[in-house]
Design a protein around this motif. Sequence first.
Motif, PDB file in Angstrom:
ATOM      1  N   THR A  74       0.824  -1.207   0.000  1.00 37.65           N
ATOM      2  CA  THR A  74       0.000   0.000   0.000  1.00 37.65           C
ATOM      3  C   THR A  74       0.864   1.266   0.000  1.00 37.65           C
ATOM      4  N   SER A  75       2.193   1.087  -0.130  1.00 41.39           N
ATOM      5  CA  SER A  75       3.081   2.265  -0.178  1.00 41.39           C
ATOM      6  C   SER A  75       3.329   2.620  -1.636  1.00 41.39           C
ATOM      7  N   ARG A  76       4.248   3.559  -1.857  1.00 44.68           N
ATOM      8  CA  ARG A  76       4.495   3.920  -3.251  1.00 44.68           C
ATOM      9  C   ARG A  76       5.621   3.078  -3.871  1.00 44.68           C
ATOM     10  N   TYR A  77       6.058   2.040  -3.144  1.00 40.42           N
ATOM     11  CA  TYR A  77       7.134   1.200  -3.673  1.00 40.42           C
ATOM     12  C   TYR A  77       6.644   0.360  -4.855  1.00 40.42           C
ATOM     13  N   GLU A  78       7.411   0.373  -5.948  1.00 40.54           N
ATOM     14  CA  GLU A  78       6.990  -0.375  -7.138  1.00 40.54           C
ATOM     15  C   GLU A  78       8.053  -1.343  -7.617  1.00 40.54           C
ATOM     16  N   GLY A  79       9.052  -1.583  -6.772  1.00 39.91           N
ATOM     17  CA  GLY A  79      10.140  -2.455  -7.204  1.00 39.91           C
ATOM     18  C   GLY A  79       9.923  -3.902  -6.801  1.00 39.91           C
ATOM     19  N   ALA A  80      11.011  -4.631  -6.679  1.00 42.48           N
ATOM     20  CA  ALA A  80      10.944  -6.059  -6.390  1.00 42.48           C
ATOM     21  C   ALA A  80      11.468  -6.341  -4.978  1.00 42.48           C
ATOM     22  N   VAL A  81      11.120  -7.550  -4.490  1.00 39.79           N
ATOM     23  CA  VAL A  81      11.503  -7.935  -3.135  1.00 39.79           C
ATOM     24  C   VAL A  81      12.142  -9.326  -3.152  1.00 39.79           C
ATOM     25  N   VAL A  82      13.230  -9.472  -2.405  1.00 38.65           N
ATOM     26  CA  VAL A  82      13.812 -10.792  -2.174  1.00 38.65           C
ATOM     27  C   VAL A  82      13.782 -11.042  -0.666  1.00 38.65           C
ATOM     28  N   ILE A  83      13.317 -12.218  -0.276  1.00 36.49           N
ATOM     29  CA  ILE A  83      13.237 -12.523   1.146  1.00 36.49           C
ATOM     30  C   ILE A  83      14.494 -13.254   1.590  1.00 36.49           C
ATOM     31  N   LEU A  84      15.042 -12.801   2.723  1.00 37.28           N
ATOM     32  CA  LEU A  84      16.243 -13.436   3.261  1.00 37.28           C
ATOM     33  C   LEU A  84      15.825 -14.550   4.225  1.00 37.28           C
ATOM     34  N   SER A  85      15.470 -15.680   3.670  1.00 33.75           N
ATOM     35  CA  SER A  85      15.028 -16.813   4.488  1.00 33.75           C
ATOM     36  C   SER A  85      14.788 -17.982   3.533  1.00 33.75           C
ATOM     37  N   ALA A  86      14.748 -19.197   4.068  1.00 35.87           N
ATOM     38  CA  ALA A  86      14.477 -20.335   3.187  1.00 35.87           C
ATOM     39  C   ALA A  86      13.033 -20.246   2.681  1.00 35.87           C
ATOM     40  N   LEU A  87      12.806 -20.727   1.451  1.00 37.85           N
ATOM     41  CA  LEU A  87      11.458 -20.687   0.874  1.00 37.85           C
ATOM     42  C   LEU A  87      10.552 -21.660   1.634  1.00 37.85           C
ATOM     43  N   ASP A  88       9.504 -21.144   2.257  1.00 37.50           N
ATOM     44  CA  ASP A  88       8.584 -22.062   2.924  1.00 37.50           C
ATOM     45  C   ASP A  88       7.139 -21.627   2.688  1.00 37.50           C
ATOM     46  N   GLU A  89       6.209 -22.355   3.281  1.00 40.72           N
ATOM     47  CA  GLU A  89       4.781 -22.115   3.074  1.00 40.72           C
ATOM     48  C   GLU A  89       4.368 -20.667   3.316  1.00 40.72           C
ATOM     49  N   LYS A  90       4.955 -20.083   4.381  1.00 35.65           N
ATOM     50  CA  LYS A  90       4.602 -18.721   4.765  1.00 35.65           C
ATOM     51  C   LYS A  90       4.871 -17.748   3.607  1.00 35.65           C
ATOM     52  N   ILE A  91       5.992 -17.987   2.920  1.00 40.88           N
ATOM     53  CA  ILE A  91       6.383 -17.091   1.839  1.00 40.88           C
ATOM     54  C   ILE A  91       5.462 -17.277   0.634  1.00 40.88           C
ATOM     55  N   LEU A  92       5.090 -18.537   0.365  1.00 40.88           N
ATOM     56  CA  LEU A  92       4.207 -18.802  -0.768  1.00 40.88           C
ATOM     57  C   LEU A  92       2.835 -18.170  -0.540  1.00 40.88           C
ATOM     58  N   LEU A  93       2.385 -18.241   0.697  1.00 34.82           N
ATOM     59  CA  LEU A  93       1.105 -17.625   1.041  1.00 34.82           C
ATOM     60  C   LEU A  93       1.174 -16.116   0.825  1.00 34.82           C
ATOM     61  N   LEU A  94       2.311 -15.566   1.200  1.00 33.93           N
ATOM     62  CA  LEU A  94       2.517 -14.124   1.038  1.00 33.93           C
ATOM     63  C   LEU A  94       2.486 -13.763  -0.455  1.00 33.93           C
ATOM     64  N   ALA A  95       3.145 -14.577  -1.272  1.00 35.07           N
ATOM     65  CA  ALA A  95       3.170 -14.325  -2.723  1.00 35.07           C
ATOM     66  C   ALA A  95       1.745 -14.263  -3.240  1.00 35.07           C
ATOM     67  N   GLU A  96       0.927 -15.194  -2.774  1.00 41.81           N
ATOM     68  CA  GLU A  96      -0.457 -15.241  -3.225  1.00 41.81           C
ATOM     69  C   GLU A  96      -1.203 -13.973  -2.794  1.00 41.81           C
ATOM     70  N   GLN A  97      -0.939 -13.566  -1.551  1.00 41.57           N
ATOM     71  CA  GLN A  97      -1.659 -12.391  -1.034  1.00 41.57           C
ATOM     72  C   GLN A  97      -1.291 -11.096  -1.748  1.00 41.57           C
ATOM     73  N   ILE A  98      -0.004 -10.963  -2.103  1.00 42.39           N
ATOM     74  CA  ILE A  98       0.373  -9.683  -2.706  1.00 42.39           C
ATOM     75  C   ILE A  98       0.138  -9.654  -4.218  1.00 42.39           C
ATOM     76  N   THR A  99      -0.283 -10.798  -4.790  1.00 39.59           N
ATOM     77  CA  THR A  99      -0.494 -10.854  -6.227  1.00 39.59           C
ATOM     78  C   THR A  99      -1.438  -9.767  -6.711  1.00 39.59           C
ATOM     79  N   SER A 100      -2.510  -9.534  -5.964  1.00 42.79           N
ATOM     80  CA  SER A 100      -3.522  -8.632  -6.502  1.00 42.79           C
ATOM     81  C   SER A 100      -3.037  -7.187  -6.519  1.00 42.79           C
ATOM     82  N   SER A 101      -1.980  -6.882  -5.795  1.00 40.88           N
ATOM     83  CA  SER A 101      -1.464  -5.520  -5.910  1.00 40.88           C
ATOM     84  C   SER A 101      -0.538  -5.412  -7.122  1.00 40.88           C
ATOM     85  N   LEU A 102       0.242  -6.456  -7.351  1.00 39.24           N
ATOM     86  CA  LEU A 102       1.127  -6.559  -8.513  1.00 39.24           C
ATOM     87  C   LEU A 102       2.115  -5.418  -8.666  1.00 39.24           C
ATOM     88  N   ARG A 103       2.112  -4.511  -7.735  1.00 45.06           N
ATOM     89  CA  ARG A 103       3.062  -3.402  -7.838  1.00 45.06           C
ATOM     90  C   ARG A 103       4.418  -3.830  -7.309  1.00 45.06           C
TER      91      ARG A 103
END
Length: 400
Positions: A74-103
Motif C-alpha cells: 500500500t506504499s508507493r514502492y513499485e520495485g521487487a523484493v527478495v526474502i532473506l530466508s528459506a522458501l517455505d509455506e509462509k512465503i508462498l502464502l505471502l506471494a499469493e496475497q500480494i499478487t492482486s497488488s502486482l506493484r
Amino acid sequence: MHNLNVLIVDDSKAMLGIAEATLHEVGIEKCTCVQSGKDALSAIHHASPPFDLLFIDLNMPGMDGIELIRKLSTSRYEGAVVILSALDEKILLLAEQITSSLRIRLMGSISKPIDREKVKTILQKMKTMCSIYQTQYSQLNKSEINNALKNNLLTPYYQPKVSTNNGKVESLEILARINSPLQTNAITPDQFIPSAEKLNLIEPLTYNLLNRVLEDLPQLTEEFGTDCRLAINISPNSLHDLHLPEMLAGILEQKGIPTHRLILEITENIPIEHPSQLETLGRLRIKGFELALDDFGTGFTNIQQLKSLPFNEIKLDRSLIYNIAHDHISQVIVQSLLNIFDETQVDVVAEGIDNAEDLNYLNALSYPLMLQGYIISKPKNADDICRWHHSWKKTIEDQL
Ligand code: C2E
Ligand code: CA
Ligand code: CA
C-alpha cells in the motif's frame, strides 16, 4: 555493471555487512542498509531515485519482514523484493496475497548467509523483468521512418497464439519490422516504435501496417481459416486520438473484414485512466473490436481496475512466465491470477515461452490458456508463418 538501487533490511549489523559485500561483489554499487522495518519504510519514502530491489529479513524484532512487505503493497514502492530466508509455506502464502497488488514483485528467497550465485540468479531474473536493463537501441529518425512508410518498407511479421486445448492457432500477433535495403536483417520495433511514438508518427505507422496486413490476409485466411484472428499492437497514447475507432474500422471495411477479426493489444506499461482513453476503449468495443491487455504484470493495472475495463484478453508478461517450471513463487503468482481471472471470462495468454520445460508446465495446467513464444514459433513473415503452420499441424496430428 548494474545501476540498481538496492535496500537491505536486517536487524543484524553483521548480516548487513555480509549482504552488502556480496552485492558489491556481483556489481551492485548502490546499496543502503537499515536495521528495522520502520527505517525501511522511511528510506523508501525518501529514496531518490526509488529503490529497485529490497532484500528483507523475515525475523526482525518489532515489525517483521512479512508485515513490512504487506505495508509495501500500500506504499508507493513499485520495485521487487527478495526474502532473506528459506522458501517455505509462509512465503508462498505471502506471494499469493500480494499478487492482486502486482506493484511489488516477490522475486525469490535466499537462505542466509546469502550466496553469490543465488544473488546472480535473482539479478538474471530481474534482467528479464526490468525495463531499466533493456538495451537502448539507436532510434530511427523522422525522415527514416517517413521513408519506410512511403516506400512500403514496413512489413508485418506474425507470431501465433495457440490453444492449450487442441494446439489450434487462435490468433496471429502482428509485429512490425522495417525491411531495409541496406541490411539483411529486418529492423526490429525497439529501433523505431519509441521514436515513432515521440514524433507523432505512431498512428500513421499503425494504419500503414494494417494496410500491409490486409495484403497478406487472403493467404493467411486460406492457411489459418476465417476464425483465426489478428492482433495488432496499439500504443496507449493512441487511445487519446478519438478518431482511432473510425480509422481502424474504415480500413477493415474497405476489404469487407469484420471488426471482430482484429484484436487490439494495448500495453499496460503506462496507465490507462484518462477519460479520453477510456472513451476510446469503450467505442472500440462497441465497434466490435476485441481488446487485449498486453504485458500484464509489469505496469499499472491492478486487479480491481482490470475488472472494470472492457478487455477480452489478458496477456501475462513474459517476466511472470520466465522459468515458471522451476520458480515456485512465479507458479503461485500465476495460479492465483488464474483463480481471479476464472470469474471474469477473459482469455488468458502466456507470452514469451522460450523453453520446453515452461511450455510443458503451462500445458499441464488445468486452466485453458493460449500460448505464445519462440518455442512455438518466432515472429515470421506471411510466407514463412504459413510454412511453419504446415509442420505445426503435422506435429499436432501426430500427438492426437
Ligand atoms: P510485445 O507486444 O510484448 O510483443 C512481444 C515481443 O516479444 C515481440 O518482440 C516478440 O518477438 C517477443 N517474443 C515473443 N516470444 C518470445 C520469447 O519466447 N522470448 C523472447 N525473449 N521474446 C519473445 P518484438 O517483435 O521485437 O516487439 C517488441 C515490442 O514492440 C512489442 O512487444 C510491442 O510492444 C512493440 N511493437 C511491435 N510492433 C508494434 C506495432 O505495430 N505498434 C506498436 N505500437 N508497438 C509495436
Ligand atoms: Ca503485444
Ligand atoms: Ca507483450
